[in-house]
Design an enzyme around this catalytic site. Sequence first.
Site, short mmCIF file in Angstrom:
data_model
loop_
_atom_site.label_atom_id
_atom_site.label_comp_id
_atom_site.label_asym_id
_atom_site.label_seq_id
_atom_site.Cartn_x
_atom_site.Cartn_y
_atom_site.Cartn_z
N GLY A 20 0.79 -1.23 0.00
CA GLY A 20 0.00 0.00 0.00
C GLY A 20 0.82 1.27 0.00
N ASN A 22 1.46 3.07 -2.57
CA ASN A 22 0.71 4.03 -3.40
C ASN A 22 -0.52 4.55 -2.66
OD1 ASN A 22 1.85 4.46 -6.19
ND2 ASN A 22 2.01 2.23 -6.00
N LEU A 98 -10.59 -6.64 -12.92
CA LEU A 98 -12.01 -6.34 -12.71
C LEU A 98 -12.76 -6.49 -14.03
CD1 LEU A 98 -11.47 -3.25 -10.42
CD2 LEU A 98 -12.38 -5.47 -9.72
N ASN A 112 -5.74 3.18 -12.26
CA ASN A 112 -4.75 2.19 -11.82
C ASN A 112 -3.36 2.77 -12.03
OD1 ASN A 112 -3.71 -0.40 -11.02
ND2 ASN A 112 -3.29 -0.85 -13.18
N HIS A 114 0.54 1.45 -12.84
CA HIS A 114 1.23 0.25 -13.33
C HIS A 114 2.73 0.57 -13.45
CE1 HIS A 114 1.92 -3.45 -15.48
NE2 HIS A 114 2.59 -2.77 -16.38
N ASP A 146 -9.98 -0.23 -18.10
CA ASP A 146 -11.03 -0.84 -18.91
C ASP A 146 -10.98 -2.35 -18.68
OD1 ASP A 146 -8.95 -1.82 -20.42
OD2 ASP A 146 -9.30 -0.50 -22.14
N GLY A 148 -9.59 -4.69 -20.23
CA GLY A 148 -8.35 -5.38 -20.56
C GLY A 148 -7.37 -5.33 -19.39
N VAL A 149 -6.19 -5.90 -19.62
CA VAL A 149 -5.15 -5.86 -18.58
C VAL A 149 -4.20 -4.71 -18.91
CG1 VAL A 149 -3.23 -7.12 -17.52
CG2 VAL A 149 -5.34 -8.33 -18.12
N GLU A 179 5.77 6.36 -9.22
CA GLU A 179 4.34 6.08 -9.03
C GLU A 179 3.77 6.97 -7.94
OE1 GLU A 179 3.23 1.86 -8.73
OE2 GLU A 179 5.23 1.37 -9.42
#
Length: 217
Positions: A20, A22, A98, A112, A114, A146, A148-149, A179
Amino acid sequence: MSVASPAGRVRVGVLVSGSGSNLQALLDAAADPAYPAEITRVIANVPGVYALERAAAAGVPTAVIPHQGRTRASFEAELLASLADVEWVCLAGFMRVLTPSFLDAFPSRVLNVHPALLPAFPGTHGPRQALEYGAVQAGATVHLVDAGVDTGPIVAQGSVAVREDDTEATLAARILGLEHRLYPMALRWAAEGRITIEGRRARIALGSGERRWLVES
Ligand code: GRF
């Protein structure tokens, strides 16, 4: 679904699976009452993770909603019920994909972070993939989620040079630092309603001196 917080700030739920750090960057940003978003809920899919302690220390209500031993539909339905009064969702080291049954409840309102310069190296182990590939620039991306990954519209990116003596751990640590700078910046834009989507492109109404990218050598 949308319920304004008393201070008029955008209410944000954060989903976590691990340390955690971030989440901490978002909590630290939101500790400033002038920041336009407030973290009102933190949900972990893994019991006992350190992110839950960070949330508790900041006085944010937490929940543990395990994904194991159940269908994805039932897992996501419980997540949605727990997020009933938030307006945006941030994934912060959340290690589950998701589906539209969740995402449709938050259209273009899930972010998100990444640890790679998307579209390169989606999925797990972004820093390791960059090293093994021989990339000389690596980095981090904040994007809208969205189905997708790691494929959703890009909001902000940061790059770091790959050093000759980098290991996966040293490179990942520098990327993580990026990040922590990118995510609060992107959530500010989201909370201020400054992100619009054109096709697969996110457009940001940037203020004077603002940039969507960071560079570290
Ligand atoms: C981060 O690199 C994040 O992007 C990835 O997991 C790492 C750890 O994140 N998905 P955190 O410390 O739990 O925020």
